[in-house]
Design an enzyme around this catalytic site. Structure first.
Site, PDB file in Angstrom:
ATOM      1  CD1 TRP A 104     -10.958 -24.365  20.855  1.00  0.00           C
ATOM      2  CD2 TRP A 104      -9.597 -25.333  21.238  1.00  0.00           C
ATOM      3  NE1 TRP A 104     -11.154 -25.038  20.948  1.00  0.00           N
ATOM      4  CE2 TRP A 104     -11.263 -26.084  21.100  1.00  0.00           C
ATOM      5  CE3 TRP A 104      -8.575 -26.312  21.243  1.00  0.00           C
ATOM      6  CZ2 TRP A 104     -10.994 -27.423  21.624  1.00  0.00           C
ATOM      7  CZ3 TRP A 104      -8.687 -27.702  21.586  1.00  0.00           C
ATOM      8  CH2 TRP A 104      -9.778 -28.182  21.590  1.00  0.00           C
ATOM      9  CG  ASP A 172      -7.217 -21.601  15.872  1.00  0.00           C
ATOM     10  OD1 ASP A 172      -7.615 -21.591  15.153  1.00  0.00           O
ATOM     11  OD2 ASP A 172      -7.283 -22.039  16.851  1.00  0.00           O
ATOM     12  CE  LYS A 196     -13.016 -26.198  14.436  1.00  0.00           C
ATOM     13  NZ  LYS A 196     -13.793 -27.495  15.584  1.00  0.00           N
TER      14      LYS A 196
HETATM   15  C1  LIG Z   1     -10.361 -22.355  17.037  1.00  0.00           C
HETATM   16  C2  LIG Z   1      -9.888 -24.055  17.729  1.00  0.00           C
HETATM   17  N1  LIG Z   1      -8.923 -23.817  16.981  1.00  0.00           N
HETATM   18  C3  LIG Z   1      -8.566 -25.342  17.396  1.00  0.00           C
HETATM   19  C4  LIG Z   1      -9.181 -26.627  17.518  1.00  0.00           C
HETATM   20  C5  LIG Z   1      -7.816 -28.197  17.916  1.00  0.00           C
HETATM   21  O1  LIG Z   1      -8.630 -28.795  16.397  1.00  0.00           O
HETATM   22  P1  LIG Z   1      -7.583 -30.085  16.900  1.00  0.00           P
HETATM   23  O2  LIG Z   1      -9.211 -30.863  17.585  1.00  0.00           O
HETATM   24  O3  LIG Z   1      -8.042 -30.863  14.938  1.00  0.00           O
HETATM   25  O4  LIG Z   1      -6.457 -30.125  16.630  1.00  0.00           O
HETATM   26  C6  LIG Z   1     -10.134 -26.377  18.474  1.00  0.00           C
HETATM   27  C7  LIG Z   1     -11.107 -27.229  17.887  1.00  0.00           C
HETATM   28  O5  LIG Z   1     -12.095 -27.423  18.095  1.00  0.00           O
HETATM   29  C8  LIG Z   1     -11.069 -24.963  18.049  1.00  0.00           C
HETATM   30  O6  LIG Z   1     -12.558 -25.456  18.063  1.00  0.00           O
END
Ligand SMILES: Cc1ncc(COP(=O)(O)O)c(C=O)c1O
Length: 359
Positions: A104, A172, A196
């Site tokens: 990510w 994030d 989450k």
């Molecule tokens: C740490 C993190 N950031 C971003 C995301 C992406 O989120 P989304 O699918 O809502 O764009 C995730 C998805 O699991 C994640 O674990």
């Protein structure tokens, strides 16, 4: 078939029963209004009150003040934040620093390269993200901001300590927000997808310093601009009312329990599962000890047959969502705020019972 069903999925994740029950009631009749929450207008006083309380609770839980920070509820998930951050704050000729601790964070960095230069400040890619990278003592000059991911959902690693950044620090926090006491004031902007730790898919919480709004580097379409969202108080377009209301119920749940108590239980949950897996003859843990996450426990079977058998055993036991991310394989138990200690004990007992079938 087990009567028990526990969702250890990484998101959409488990919700407390009290929250799903309240959501079910609100679908029939929202707070005695005679309307379903699914049909209340996003520009009416009912939703105004939901937003106001949600914003206040976020700031309270973060120990931040409304004079300095803005709270936004946006659609588009984490991915839209990966794009909006550089669009708003990375000048074409400038550079932003990214800490690469997993898929990510590296995806966030890749998004930024479309808008300006990125500097990879530290990476643990070489060891398949089994541990956190080492943050350098000094950063390059003139960075527009530094971005990091507080918890690496796929690899099961988590930062427990942060640093005073010389430039705006962005994070994030999708998979560990409100899971432990944290100095949120170290961050100039942080965001978390709701599905989450704070609700359901469809909305992302963004908290940012008002002072950042004067640093926007290019004109943008309104939906991509933090300034426009702040001016519109999160209702620039039709807001995802039900998702924001779900987040409000989670924020009430977290506030009622208190973050210190949640942190304590999260430590117990993670400790119990890591101990069980360390003793297990069937599994091995993947993340290095000092980097391990209290939110996502990532492990694999000692061979493919063990993995297949454990999957069947989990089905039989009503243990859901435990498959590892497709990039890593194996298993991942997500122990977010809504998962209770007794549910982790159930999983730990299942692992011990499974071990006995092998010895
Ligand atoms: C740490 C993190 N950031 C971003 C995301 C992406 O989120 P989304 O699918 O809502 O764009 C995730 C998805 O699991 C994640 O674990």
């Amino acid at each position: 078939m087990s009567a028990v069903k526990i969702n250890f999925g990484a998101g959409p994740a488990a919700l407390p029963v009290s929250v799903t029950e309240q959501l079910a009631l609100s679908i029939r009749n929202y707070d005695g209004s005679g309307l379903s929450v699914l049909e209340i207008p996003h520009r009416g006083k009912l939703f105004d009150a939901i937003l106001k309380e949600a914003n206040e609770r976020v700031l309270q839980l973060c120990n931040l003040d409304a004079a300095t920070y803005e709270v936004l509820w946006l659609q588009g998930g984490g991915r839209l934040q990966f794009a909006m951050i550089p669009m708003n704050f990375l000048p074409e000729a400038g550079a932003a620093g990214y800490v690469d601790s997993g898929f990510w964070s590296s995806d966030a960095m890749e998004n930024a390269t479309l808008w300006g230069n990125t500097i990879n400040l530290a990476s643990s890619k070489d060891c398949a993200y089994k541990k956190l990278p080492e943050i350098p003592e000094r950063f390059p000059e003139n960075l527009s901001y530094i971005h990091l991911t507080t918890n690496n959902t796929i690899y099961g690693t988590q930062w427990k300590q942060f640093f005073n950044s010389p430039v705006p620090l962005f994070a994030d926090m999708s998979s560990d927000i409100f899971s432990e006491r944290r100095d949120y004031g170290l961050f100039d902007l942080f965001y978390a997808v709701a599905q989450k730790n704070i609700g359901i898919a469809g909305v992302t919480l963004v908290v940012l310093k008002k002072s950042l709004l004067t640093k926007v580097v290019r004109p943008l379409n309104p939906y991509l601009s933090y300034r426009d969202h702040v001016a519109a108080h999160s209702v620039l377009n039709t807001a995802p009312v039900f998702a924001v209301y779900s987040a409000l119920l989670m924020l009430r749940y977290i506030s009622d329990r208190g973050i210190a108590a949640i942190e304590e239980e999260n430590l117990q949950k993670a400790g119990l599962l890591y101990d069980t897996l360390e003793k297990s003859v069937s599994f091995e843990l993947i993340a290095e000890k000092n980097s391990r996450s209290n939110m996502n426990v990532v492990f694999r079977g000692i061979d493919p047959e063990t993995e297949n058998n454990f999957k069947l055993f989990c089905d039989y036991k009503g243990i859901e969502g435990i498959e590892g991310h497709r990039r890593v394989g194996g298993f991942r138990a997500s122990l977010y705020n809504a998962i209770r200690l007794d549910q982790v004990q159930y999983l730990a007992n299942a692992i011990t019972e499974f071990d006995k079938t092998r010895t």
